[in-house]
Write a protein that holds these residues in place. Structure first.
Motif, PDB file in Angstrom:
ATOM      1  N   UNK A 116       0.840  -1.198   0.000  1.00 49.77           N
ATOM      2  CA  UNK A 116       0.000   0.000   0.000  1.00 49.77           C
ATOM      3  C   UNK A 116       0.876   1.250   0.000  1.00 49.77           C
ATOM      4  N   UNK A 117       1.914   1.242   0.821  1.00 52.27           N
ATOM      5  CA  UNK A 117       2.860   2.364   0.843  1.00 52.27           C
ATOM      6  C   UNK A 117       3.494   2.558  -0.531  1.00 52.27           C
ATOM      7  N   UNK A 118       3.910   1.465  -1.148  1.00 48.22           N
ATOM      8  CA  UNK A 118       4.542   1.545  -2.471  1.00 48.22           C
ATOM      9  C   UNK A 118       3.575   2.126  -3.505  1.00 48.22           C
ATOM     10  N   UNK A 119       2.315   1.673  -3.467  1.00 46.79           N
ATOM     11  CA  UNK A 119       1.323   2.160  -4.433  1.00 46.79           C
ATOM     12  C   UNK A 119       0.970   3.625  -4.184  1.00 46.79           C
ATOM     13  N   UNK A 120       0.877   4.008  -2.913  1.00 39.43           N
ATOM     14  CA  UNK A 120       0.573   5.404  -2.590  1.00 39.43           C
ATOM     15  C   UNK A 120       1.687   6.332  -3.072  1.00 39.43           C
ATOM     16  N   UNK A 121       2.911   5.912  -2.867  1.00 38.89           N
ATOM     17  CA  UNK A 121       4.042   6.735  -3.306  1.00 38.89           C
ATOM     18  C   UNK A 121       4.062   6.858  -4.824  1.00 38.89           C
ATOM     19  N   UNK A 122       3.794   5.751  -5.509  1.00 42.14           N
ATOM     20  CA  UNK A 122       3.769   5.767  -6.969  1.00 42.14           C
ATOM     21  C   UNK A 122       2.671   6.673  -7.504  1.00 42.14           C
ATOM     22  N   UNK A 123       1.600   6.874  -6.711  1.00 43.60           N
ATOM     23  CA  UNK A 123       0.486   7.731  -7.133  1.00 43.60           C
ATOM     24  C   UNK A 123       0.744   9.205  -6.830  1.00 43.60           C
ATOM     25  N   UNK A 124       1.907   9.516  -6.253  1.00 42.91           N
ATOM     26  CA  UNK A 124       2.276  10.912  -6.032  1.00 42.91           C
ATOM     27  C   UNK A 124       1.998  11.454  -4.641  1.00 42.91           C
ATOM     28  N   UNK A 125       1.642  10.596  -3.714  1.00 42.30           N
ATOM     29  CA  UNK A 125       1.356  11.055  -2.357  1.00 42.30           C
ATOM     30  C   UNK A 125       2.649  11.337  -1.568  1.00 42.30           C
ATOM     31  N   UNK A 126       2.527  12.199  -0.564  1.00 41.58           N
ATOM     32  CA  UNK A 126       3.555  12.310   0.462  1.00 41.58           C
ATOM     33  C   UNK A 126       3.194  11.264   1.509  1.00 41.58           C
ATOM     34  N   UNK A 127       4.077  10.295   1.700  1.00 42.83           N
ATOM     35  CA  UNK A 127       3.772   9.150   2.547  1.00 42.83           C
ATOM     36  C   UNK A 127       4.639   9.176   3.800  1.00 42.83           C
ATOM     37  N   UNK A 128       3.975   9.211   4.947  1.00 43.23           N
ATOM     38  CA  UNK A 128       4.662   9.145   6.238  1.00 43.23           C
ATOM     39  C   UNK A 128       4.237   7.831   6.893  1.00 43.23           C
ATOM     40  N   UNK A 129       5.200   6.973   7.140  1.00 44.95           N
ATOM     41  CA  UNK A 129       4.914   5.645   7.677  1.00 44.95           C
ATOM     42  C   UNK A 129       5.298   5.563   9.145  1.00 44.95           C
ATOM     43  N   UNK A 130       4.384   5.057   9.949  1.00 42.30           N
ATOM     44  CA  UNK A 130       4.640   4.839  11.377  1.00 42.30           C
ATOM     45  C   UNK A 130       4.682   3.332  11.612  1.00 42.30           C
ATOM     46  N   UNK A 131       5.866   2.828  11.993  1.00 45.65           N
ATOM     47  CA  UNK A 131       6.036   1.409  12.270  1.00 45.65           C
ATOM     48  C   UNK A 131       6.058   1.201  13.779  1.00 45.65           C
ATOM     49  N   UNK A 132       5.327   0.198  14.253  1.00 41.84           N
ATOM     50  CA  UNK A 132       5.240  -0.025  15.696  1.00 41.84           C
ATOM     51  C   UNK A 132       5.423  -1.490  16.032  1.00 41.84           C
ATOM     52  N   UNK A 133       6.033  -1.725  17.189  1.00 41.89           N
ATOM     53  CA  UNK A 133       6.216  -3.082  17.685  1.00 41.89           C
ATOM     54  C   UNK A 133       6.538  -3.040  19.159  1.00 41.89           C
ATOM     55  N   UNK A 134       6.454  -4.202  19.813  1.00 39.96           N
ATOM     56  CA  UNK A 134       6.739  -4.225  21.245  1.00 39.96           C
ATOM     57  C   UNK A 134       8.208  -3.916  21.535  1.00 39.96           C
ATOM     58  N   UNK A 135       9.105  -4.344  20.623  1.00 40.52           N
ATOM     59  CA  UNK A 135      10.536  -4.116  20.818  1.00 40.52           C
ATOM     60  C   UNK A 135      11.212  -3.998  19.463  1.00 40.52           C
ATOM     61  N   UNK A 136      12.500  -3.698  19.461  1.00 41.48           N
ATOM     62  CA  UNK A 136      13.262  -3.527  18.230  1.00 41.48           C
ATOM     63  C   UNK A 136      13.177  -4.772  17.355  1.00 41.48           C
ATOM     64  N   UNK A 137      13.210  -5.976  17.975  1.00 41.27           N
ATOM     65  CA  UNK A 137      13.210  -7.220  17.208  1.00 41.27           C
ATOM     66  C   UNK A 137      11.925  -7.403  16.404  1.00 41.27           C
ATOM     67  N   UNK A 138      10.868  -6.731  16.807  1.00 38.29           N
ATOM     68  CA  UNK A 138       9.578  -6.903  16.133  1.00 38.29           C
ATOM     69  C   UNK A 138       9.291  -5.799  15.117  1.00 38.29           C
ATOM     70  N   UNK A 139      10.263  -4.945  14.847  1.00 34.57           N
ATOM     71  CA  UNK A 139      10.127  -3.963  13.762  1.00 34.57           C
ATOM     72  C   UNK A 139      10.637  -4.627  12.489  1.00 34.57           C
TER      73      UNK A 139
END
Length: 766
Positions: A116-139
């Motif tokens: 979805x991020x890839x398609x949004x960027x290809x369509x010309x959007x400014x894309x800000x992604x927030x990645x979340x996980x319990x710890x570093x290993x889960x990112x």
């Protein structure tokens, strides 16, 4: 196909699998998912496609070990094969240039967010992604996300990487500093709920993906129903993405926990254990054949009509009500079959044949039984019926061929045509001398069949006889359609269906499983591959509900879901990974054969009270008289002239009571049955722990909606002419996708009619 090309260990319980699936890779779009199954007893599990490479023919799946099925998948290694991979399914994500978009991914929800991020960027959007996980290993997939995002914000619960805090803190940080036009959120249900509460406060449109609650994925079970904007939606057909501000997350979270206790027990399955064609027989079938004339002269008609109708041998009711897979009807022995066959008068104008949708030569096969030529009787049957052993068991002969029998006009019971059909088919199978029908020389013309239920199999058999190269495409991992997932083995054993299917294979019919026409491949793809005709027999597997208060409570399911779990997925067996509820106080709403199958199954799964709730009287029930009789013998209770008004759930969201409206019969409706009318103020409340809704089905929209220009009926059925031809000349259709719900034999009749018409068209004789 389905081979694991590579496996990458993201963290302790998260894995990235690259799987060979060329057809899926070719058709996949952002937002699509697949259904996977590991092992013949495995559960069907939805997974969003993270990436696809059409050139290499691979798809990428990211899997987290959370239960038995996902753990089994994660235990596979590079070079292993996944039993089933079906797709792509669901509607593709709507992509346009929204402006500034925040994409919030939590845990393994990051994987489906990537395309979805890839398609949004290809369509010309400014894309800000927030990645979340319990710890570093889960990112996970951070590098890939950075390549397609204008900015990446990382949030961890323990602060071991990025910023400490929940995903909502990262999303709100962006909202407070700049205008956000759109938000996408994928991850655990509770995460999506709170992201939506946040974005609703700021009036930011937000889409969420809900594929984690699916069971089947093809629209036939109704398990994934949710409430969106006050209306019931099906995730697999209407989604998996929805307006997050309209989703009832609280209801969804309760439903997601429906099988948690069962799954907790199932995971212990992984605990370590102590290591301690025969030749086609030729004969005359015509009534004027010398042997037929001799038989007629051997007994006077009065002697034949004086013979009482045979009684079917049955299992003891008490015993069978606890035996899930043993067939109730035991069939006729040779002596019974010979005697019953003598009752047939071999009429000059056999009215029984007028009642048969597939045009079986009924006197022809019965008279062969009378003279002891049982294999010849089976051969006569197979000239016009692809599934004689099936039809002999489940077709409503009392409403079709037997209803036209001359004996009825003479005041006697009809000849037991269905019993005799079953006898001949069973005798042939048990003898090991199974014949294949005579086949015309191959003509080199390819035709495709969509769906392997009775309509599709009947069409396939007739087209194979006429010399066509026939390929049947089935969405599920088993061939047989409703014959496998919808009808319990105590009525129709799977081994019977398998023999009929094997017979079609011997005739040259090819079967392709796990292939959804309209998703995996399109009708246009089939035509490009040289298929000159397509017969759509995809059924009406989308269950109807009553849309009354409380109907989405836990342990209320459609008959499709219940029977699919028990019949197709064998959920009641200890070695099955698929869970099912074992209700003790069960109601089944409806009065058809599917309702009888459901309530009788509930009894076999241990229900102390199994109750049919039906709004009309027993006389109006569409179920076969035999099925009602069997249900009563097995201890099923009948509450006729009652209709559910409301379900009441406990604090965990599990159904505990149903409020029933008492009814009375009014004037007949359009079907000729007297209409039920509510008695004002007359209600009754029952304590229950499970409800199964069996109030009909609608056509599955996946195939019809994928064919541009295809004319549909008012209820989503495919519109056809008398030859079963659709508005697109090369496409024919039959069975429930045309009728909206009918019997096995009517569906088979559609298949035969369509085959004859398509053959005529393809031969240029139109």
């Amino acid at each position: 196909m389905n081979k694991i090309i590579s496996k990458e260990h993201f963290s302790e319980k998260v894995f990235k699998l690259v799987v060979a699936a060329p057809l899926i890779a070719k058709s996949r779009k952002a937002g699509h998912f697949v259904i996977v199954r590991v092992g013949e007893k495995g559960e069907r599990m939805p997974l969003t496609i993270a990436e696809a490479d059409p050139v290499k023919g691979t798809i990428t799946l990211v899997v987290q070990e959370v239960g038995l099925s996902s753990t089994r998948l994660c235990e596979l290694n590079e070079g292993d094969y996944i039993t089933d991979v079906v797709g792509p399914l669901g509607k593709a994500t709507h992509i346009e240039n929204f402006g500034t978009v925040v994409c919030a991914g939590g845990g393994v929800g990051v994987a489906p967010m990537l395309p979805i991020v890839q398609a949004l960027k290809a369509a010309g959007n400014r894309v800000i992604t927030v990645l979340a996980g319990r710890s570093k290993e889960l990112i996970i997939l951070e590098k890939e996300m950075r390549e397609s995002s204008d900015e990446v914000i990382i949030m961890t619960d323990d602060g071991s990487y990025g910023k400490k805090g929940l995903v909502t803190a990262g999303v709100e940080e962006v909202i407070l500093r700049e205008k956000v036009d759109k938000c996408f959120a994928i991850g655990p249900a509770i995460m999506m709920k709170f992201v939506c509460l946040l974005t609703k406060k700021y009036d930011i449109p937000t889409d969420v993906s809900l594929n984690t609650i699916m069971v089947d994925g093809t629209g036939m079970c109704g398990a994934c129903r949710i409430t969106v904007g006050g209306k019931t939606k099906f995730v697999c057909v209407d989604g998996p993405e929805f307006d997050g501000h309209q989703v009832d997350f609280d209801e969804m979270l309760k439903r997601m926990g429906a099988f948690r206790d069962i799954e907790r027990e199932e995971i212990h399955k992984l605990d370590p254990v102590d290591p301690h064609v025969c030749e086609v027989t030729k004969s005359q079938d015509d009534r004027t054949a010398p042997w037929r004339e001799a038989l007629r002269k051997s007994m006077k008609p009065k002697e034949r009509t004086a013979i009482p109708r045979v009684k079917m041998n049955e299992l003891d009711p008490e015993y069978r009500s606890h035996s899930r897979k043993e067939e109730v009807n035991l069939g006729l022995n040779e002596e019974q079959a010979l005697t019953e066959a003598k009752r047939c008068l071999d009429c000059a104008n056999p009215s029984c044949m007028e009642g048969c949708p597939v045009g079986i030569n009924i006197p022809g096969f019965i008279k062969n039984i009378e003279r002891g030529e049982f294999l010849e009787a089976a051969r006569v049957l197979k000239k016009t019926s692809a599934l004689p052993a099936v039809c002999g068991r489940v077709c409503p002969q009392e409403k079709q061929c037997e209803s036209k029998c001359i004996h009825l006009k003479m005041g006697h019971e009809a000849v037991a045509i269905g019993y005799l059909e079953r006898f001949a088919a069973d005798y042939e199978r048990e003898s090991g001398q199974i014949s294949t029908p005579e086949l015309a020389p191959k003509n080199g013309v390819k035709v495709a069949v969509v769906g392997s239920g009775p309509a599709g199999l009947s069409f396939a058999g007739d087209m194979a006889k006429m010399g066509y190269d026939v390929t049947v495409f089935e969405a599920l991992h088993e061939i047989g359609g409703v014959l496998k997932y919808g009808i319990p083995e105590f009525r129709l054993p799977n081994k019977i269906v398998d023999v009929e299917i094997e017979n079609l294979s011997k005739m040259g019919v090819e079967f392709v499983k796990d292939c959804i026409i309209g998703k995996t491949v399109s009708v246009e793809d089939l035509q490009a591959e040289g298929y000159k005709g397509v017969f759509v027999a995809s059924g009406a597997g989308l269950p109807n509900f009553m849309n009354i208060p409380g109907e989405n409570s836990i342990n209320i399911m459609s008959s499709n879901e219940y029977l699919t779990r028990v019949n197709l997925m064998d959920a009641a067996s200890e070695d099955s990974d698929t869970p099912v509820t074992f209700g003790k106080r069960v109601i089944v709403v409806g009065g058809g054969n599917t309702a009888m199958d459901s309530v009788r199954t509930a009894r076999r799964l241990g229900a102390e009270r199994a109750i049919i709730v039906y709004r009309r009287s027993e006389a109006e029930m569409p179920a076969r008289i035999e099925e009602v009789k069997h249900a009563k013998e097995e201890g099923v209770e009948f509450m006729t002239l009652h209709n559910p008004l409301e379900y009441i759930a406990d604090e965990q969201g599990r159904v505990k009571q149903v409020v029933l409206q008492k009814m009375e019969l009014g004037e007949p409706d359009a079907s000729g049955r007297r209409s039920p009318v509510a008695i004002p103020g007359a209600t009754v409340t029952l304590d229950i722990d499970m409800a199964i809704v069996s109030v009909g089905v609608s056509p599955n929209p996946i195939v019809p909606n994928s064919i541009p220009g295809l004319e549909l009926g008012r209820k989503g059925t495919i519109a056809v002419n008398d030859d079963m031809q659709s508005s697109i000349p090369a496409i024919y259709a039959g069975g429930d996708i045309v009728r909206g719900g009918a019997t096995v034999i009517l569906a088979m009749g559609d298949g035969r009619r369509a085959a004859a018409a398509m053959d005529k068209q393809l031969r240029g004789a139109v």
